[in-house]
Design a protein around this motif. Structure first.
Motif, PDB file in Angstrom:
ATOM      1  N   THR A 196       2.895  -2.705   9.359  1.00 49.17           N
ATOM      2  CA  THR A 196       4.654  -2.803   8.421  1.00 49.17           C
ATOM      3  C   THR A 196       3.177  -1.551   7.505  1.00 49.17           C
ATOM      4  OG1 THR A 196       4.349  -4.472   7.211  1.00 49.17           O
ATOM      5  CG2 THR A 196       5.650  -4.166   8.619  1.00 49.17           C
ATOM      6  N   GLN A 197       2.221  -1.246   7.283  1.00 43.89           N
ATOM      7  CA  GLN A 197       1.813  -0.330   6.479  1.00 43.89           C
ATOM      8  C   GLN A 197       0.889   0.586   7.342  1.00 43.89           C
ATOM      9  OE1 GLN A 197       2.391  -0.858   3.279  1.00 43.89           O
ATOM     10  NE2 GLN A 197       2.549  -2.603   4.109  1.00 43.89           N
ATOM     11  N   GLN A 426      -3.751  -9.298   9.022  1.00 50.30           N
ATOM     12  CA  GLN A 426      -3.466  -8.603   7.936  1.00 50.30           C
ATOM     13  C   GLN A 426      -3.614  -9.486   6.156  1.00 50.30           C
ATOM     14  OE1 GLN A 426      -0.400  -5.165   7.733  1.00 50.30           O
ATOM     15  NE2 GLN A 426       0.789  -6.833   6.881  1.00 50.30           N
ATOM     16  N   ALA A 427      -3.985  -8.855   5.167  1.00 48.97           N
ATOM     17  CA  ALA A 427      -3.505  -9.032   4.109  1.00 48.97           C
ATOM     18  C   ALA A 427      -3.354  -8.596   2.509  1.00 48.97           C
ATOM     19  CB  ALA A 427      -5.247 -10.027   3.735  1.00 48.97           C
ATOM     20  N   LEU A 428      -1.869  -8.891   1.972  1.00 46.88           N
ATOM     21  CA  LEU A 428      -1.978  -8.044   1.355  1.00 46.88           C
ATOM     22  C   LEU A 428      -1.721  -8.406  -0.017  1.00 46.88           C
ATOM     23  CD1 LEU A 428       1.382  -6.233   2.962  1.00 46.88           C
ATOM     24  CD2 LEU A 428      -0.878  -5.499   3.291  1.00 46.88           C
ATOM     25  N   TRP A 429      -2.185  -7.589  -1.281  1.00 44.43           N
ATOM     26  CA  TRP A 429      -2.163  -8.230  -2.206  1.00 44.43           C
ATOM     27  C   TRP A 429      -1.532  -7.826  -3.678  1.00 44.43           C
ATOM     28  CZ3 TRP A 429      -5.162  -6.655  -7.075  1.00 44.43           C
ATOM     29  CH2 TRP A 429      -5.805  -7.950  -7.664  1.00 44.43           C
ATOM     30  N   ASP A 430      -0.339  -7.909  -4.151  1.00 47.88           N
ATOM     31  CA  ASP A 430       0.081  -7.426  -5.451  1.00 47.88           C
ATOM     32  C   ASP A 430       0.187  -8.165  -6.796  1.00 47.88           C
ATOM     33  OD1 ASP A 430       0.711 -10.075  -6.124  1.00 47.88           O
ATOM     34  OD2 ASP A 430       3.135  -9.639  -5.202  1.00 47.88           O
ATOM     35  N   GLY A 431      -1.049  -7.895  -6.779  1.00 54.21           N
ATOM     36  CA  GLY A 431      -1.336  -8.282  -8.387  1.00 54.21           C
ATOM     37  C   GLY A 431      -1.211  -9.849  -8.597  1.00 54.21           C
ATOM     38  N   GLY A 474       0.630 -17.640   5.475  1.00 53.30           N
ATOM     39  CA  GLY A 474       0.634 -18.144   3.954  1.00 53.30           C
ATOM     40  C   GLY A 474       0.939 -17.383   2.835  1.00 53.30           C
ATOM     41  N   ALA A 475       0.213 -17.925   2.108  1.00 44.57           N
ATOM     42  CA  ALA A 475      -0.031 -16.926   0.473  1.00 44.57           C
ATOM     43  C   ALA A 475      -1.798 -17.941  -0.347  1.00 44.57           C
ATOM     44  CB  ALA A 475       1.318 -16.381  -0.539  1.00 44.57           C
ATOM     45  N   VAL A 476      -2.100 -17.158  -1.137  1.00 46.59           N
ATOM     46  CA  VAL A 476      -2.997 -17.317  -1.919  1.00 46.59           C
ATOM     47  C   VAL A 476      -2.695 -17.235  -3.430  1.00 46.59           C
ATOM     48  CG1 VAL A 476      -5.710 -17.590  -2.344  1.00 46.59           C
ATOM     49  CG2 VAL A 476      -4.445 -18.012  -0.060  1.00 46.59           C
ATOM     50  N   LEU A 502      -5.638  -5.423   1.542  1.00 51.19           N
ATOM     51  CA  LEU A 502      -5.063  -4.498   0.440  1.00 51.19           C
ATOM     52  C   LEU A 502      -4.646  -4.660  -0.276  1.00 51.19           C
ATOM     53  CD1 LEU A 502      -3.449  -3.428   4.050  1.00 51.19           C
ATOM     54  CD2 LEU A 502      -5.903  -2.781   3.596  1.00 51.19           C
ATOM     55  N   ASP A 503      -4.791  -3.571  -1.504  1.00 56.19           N
ATOM     56  CA  ASP A 503      -4.514  -3.434  -2.737  1.00 56.19           C
ATOM     57  C   ASP A 503      -3.595  -2.780  -2.453  1.00 56.19           C
ATOM     58  OD1 ASP A 503      -3.882  -3.100  -5.135  1.00 56.19           O
ATOM     59  OD2 ASP A 503      -6.333  -3.426  -6.305  1.00 56.19           O
ATOM     60  N   MET A 504      -1.838  -3.367  -3.006  1.00 54.07           N
ATOM     61  CA  MET A 504      -0.814  -2.580  -3.043  1.00 54.07           C
ATOM     62  C   MET A 504      -0.440  -2.705  -4.623  1.00 54.07           C
ATOM     63  SD  MET A 504      -0.293  -2.798  -0.047  1.00 54.07           S
ATOM     64  CE  MET A 504       1.553  -1.733  -0.166  1.00 54.07           C
ATOM     65  N   ARG A 505      -1.018  -3.256  -5.598  1.00 59.80           N
ATOM     66  CA  ARG A 505      -0.417  -2.721  -7.008  1.00 59.80           C
ATOM     67  C   ARG A 505      -0.230  -1.483  -7.573  1.00 59.80           C
ATOM     68  NH1 ARG A 505      -5.968  -4.859 -10.489  1.00 59.80           N
ATOM     69  NH2 ARG A 505      -6.498  -3.304  -8.941  1.00 59.80           N
TER      70      ARG A 505
END
Length: 639
Positions: A196-197, A426-431, A474-476, A502-505
């Motif tokens: 998606t990115q 894929q790994a996405l982090w929203d903060g 999953g989610a961590v 990936l830092d999505m903040r």
């Protein structure tokens, strides 16, 4: 138009008067962080400093690099095959500089089905520095080659490539976009496959293609995986596309191939490949090496062809040509410009199409394999890209036929990619939370995942569950913005797949992230000094870092406390007002270039106002006057 080859440095450099606005890179193996941090990024960013082993100078380099990358955050993208498919075990994305992937977005093909990204495409969007009242110029640089983004690719190998630098028009036009042949659709398919990115950066460069024309005499030839081809698209890709691009004229078509990797062929598949190209099998010649050639040695090269494939190709009618080699010399020239002492081996992939006097040379990423080209009713499995130009065969001296004195270099085992249980991740982090997704073959056991950050002991584990659209998810939880997560490692049985987080903040939250490779005690002061430096204040020097650690202002970027406020304070303020004006001019120029650039410069102004408010506590009047000027300008810009 003839385009004779010559020898060039592989890395792009900043064109005079321009700065980088965005870039898209593709590579087979995931980009090696050390190549980007130590070589490629310094080459394309306008940095005032180089990497230095001295601690203070090293901190300044990484601070300046991080600030420059933060300004380009979201606009630098690298698309590669999944790390599980990388052929070089030395290329690991988390081994060195794992923080790089906060700034440069790494994406991997295979999200919606098996797809090997093997193209080597670099697209760089350049802009001139904006000035109020002056129109900004833009250009697109395109490099299509055989070079991966790894140190060994540029240090140990010879590559072939094509480069163009094209001014951009103000508006796009469908007619200009169509001159690029398959490239726009190639980028769209790449965006579909890489998750998606990927859609936003690939679409942005498709739009740029509509603002310039493909150079005259140049034709692009590409492959996309058969599963991504739309109805009626088959003839646009792979060997059929190359057949349509062959030169017209009288007489039979002849093809000469030089590629270091020959996939597994059967006689029937080779004959079908020839039918797609409309060439007789005995009119196809493969340039290859004998077993005594330095490139045949394990430490000297990567040329691979199995004995079984050689027998099948010869039975199908292919002719073999021997790359010249004199055993009395330590190395053998590959081209007239190739230095005799040059130890690198050729990774170039070249295809010469000849008909009568017509010569068309394909410089491409595609090896001689069915995965790259397809054959018969079997379509390609890879993303590949090449450029067809008018040129003769660049390899010199001329190759010779093999005879009884020379044994063909082959391997006993088949040359095939390694199967894997973990195809894509894929790994996405929203903060707050790291959202995780991976794809594995049907029937595979549920993968586990481990998310890690800095320091290394900050590790969280979880198990994934089946996703609604297939694969696993999953989610961590991870809420520590001062120590962001860096890598996610999926594991299934004995296999692992490591991908960057990936830092999505938001930009505001991201700005709180500590500078990498910099002493935390000096990080904020260094960030302040570099911000001021960007708008014309004096350059901070290495010796200033010790002063910063003691809480003292730097000699280059800080305001001194005046003893005589009747004169010196206003002199300093007047000097600083000129820098405020420089910031305001950049802001005005950015209005016409897009909201992203404008908002970035606006945010810089807010940070500068806050910086001078902090300094006003010590230096009083000068800093207070500058802070007030920034606040007034910001209020005016937002109204």
């Amino acid at each position: 138009m003839s385009m004779e080859p010559d020898w060039r440095e592989a890395l792009p450099t900043v064109p005079p008067g321009y700065r980088l606005h965005a870039a898209l890179f593709t590579t087979f193996e995931p980009a090696q962080p050390s190549l980007l941090v130590e070589h490629l990024l310094p080459s394309v960013l306008t940095l005032a400093r180089g990497l230095d082993p001295e601690p203070e100078a090293r901190s300044l380099y990484f601070g300046e690099l991080a600030v420059a990358l933060e300004r380009l955050r979201g606009r630098l993208t690298v698309i590669s095959s999944s790390p599980s498919r990388a052929s070089d075990p030395a290329v690991t994305m988390g081994a060195a500089y794992p923080w790089l992937w906060r700034y440069v977005t790494p994406l991997f093909t295979g999200e919606n089905g098996a797809a090997t990204q093997h193209a080597k495409l670099w697209m760089l969007h350049w802009v001139t520095e904006g000035r109020a009242g002056k129109e900004r110029s833009e250009a697109l640089e395109i490099v299509i080659s055989s070079a991966n983004l790894t140190l060994s690719s540029l240090r140990d190998q010879l590559q072939a490539g094509w480069r163009a630098f094209l001014p951009l028009g103000a508006r796009g036009a469908r007619a200009r976009r169509d001159t690029w042949g398959p490239l726009p659709r190639f980028l769209e398919a790449l965006g579909e496959s890489a998750g998606t990115q990927a859609a936003t950066p690939t679409a942005a460069f498709v739009e740029l293609l509509a603002r310039c024309e493909c150079p005259e005499g140049v034709q692009l030839v590409a492959s996309i995986p058969a599963a991504l081809q739309g109805t009626g698209e088959t003839s646009r890709w792979g060997i059929r596309a190359l057949g349509k691009a062959a030169p017209d004229g009288h007489g039979p078509l002849r093809v000469q191939v030089c590629a270091p990797f020959v996939g597994e062929w059967q006689e029937r598949a080779f004959r079908q490949w020839c039918l797609g190209l409309d060439v007789k099998p005995d009119a196809v010649a493969l340039s290859w090496i004998d077993s005594r050639h330095p490139w045949a040695q394990e430490a000297g090269g990567g040329w691979l062809m199995s004995r079984r494939t050689l027998d099948a190709l010869l039975a199908g009618g292919l002719r073999l040509r021997r790359l010249g080699y004199d055993a009395g010399k330590l190395t053998q020239r590959f081209h007239d410009s190739h230095r005799p002492e040059e130890p690198r081996w050729s990774h170039a992939k070249l295809y010469l199409l000849r008909r009568g006097r017509a010569r068309r040379l394909l410089v491409t990423s595609a090896n001689f394999s069915t995965s790259a080209w397809g054959s018969g009713d079997t379509g390609p499995r890879n993303f590949e890209l090449g450029v067809l130009i008018e040129s003769d065969w660049p390899i010199q001296p001329e190759e010779e036929a093999f005879d009884e004195r020379h044994s063909v270099h082959t391997t006993e085992s088949p040359v095939r990619p390694v199967d894997t249980e973990l195809l894509w991740g894929q790994a996405l982090w929203d903060g707050k939370t790291v959202e995780l997704t991976c794809r594995a073959p049907a029937g595979a056991e549920a993968p586990d995942v481990q998310v890690s950050g800095a320091p290394a002991q900050a590790v969280l584990k979880d198990s994934l569950t089946p996703a609604r659209k297939g694969g696993w998810e999953g989610a961590v939880p991870w809420g520590d913005g001062k120590r962001p997560p860096l890598m996610a490692v999926f594991s299934c049985g004995t296999e692992t797949l490591e991908v960057p987080v990936l830092d999505m903040r938001t930009a505001k939250d991201f700005a709180q992230t500590p500078l990498p490779e910099v002493d935390p005690e000096v990080a904020q002061a260094l960030r302040d000094a570099l911000l001021m430096e960007a708008y014309g204040w004096p350059m901070v020097e290495a010796e200033d870092l010790q002063a910063m650690l003691r809480g003292e202002p730097s000699s280059g970027a800080a305001l001194e406390t005046a003893e005589d406020y009747s004169v010196k304070a206003f002199t300093e303020a007047r000097h600083d007002f000129l820098k405020v004006e420089a910031w305001a001019q950049q802001l005005d120029a950015a209005r016409a270039f897009g909201t992203g650039e404008y908002e970035r410069i606006l945010a810089d102004g807010a940070r500068l106002a806050e910086l001078f408010q902090r300094r006003a506590v010590k230096s009083r009047l000068p800093a207070a006057l500058v802070a007030e000027e920034f606040l007034w300008r910001l209020k005016e810009a937002r109204s």
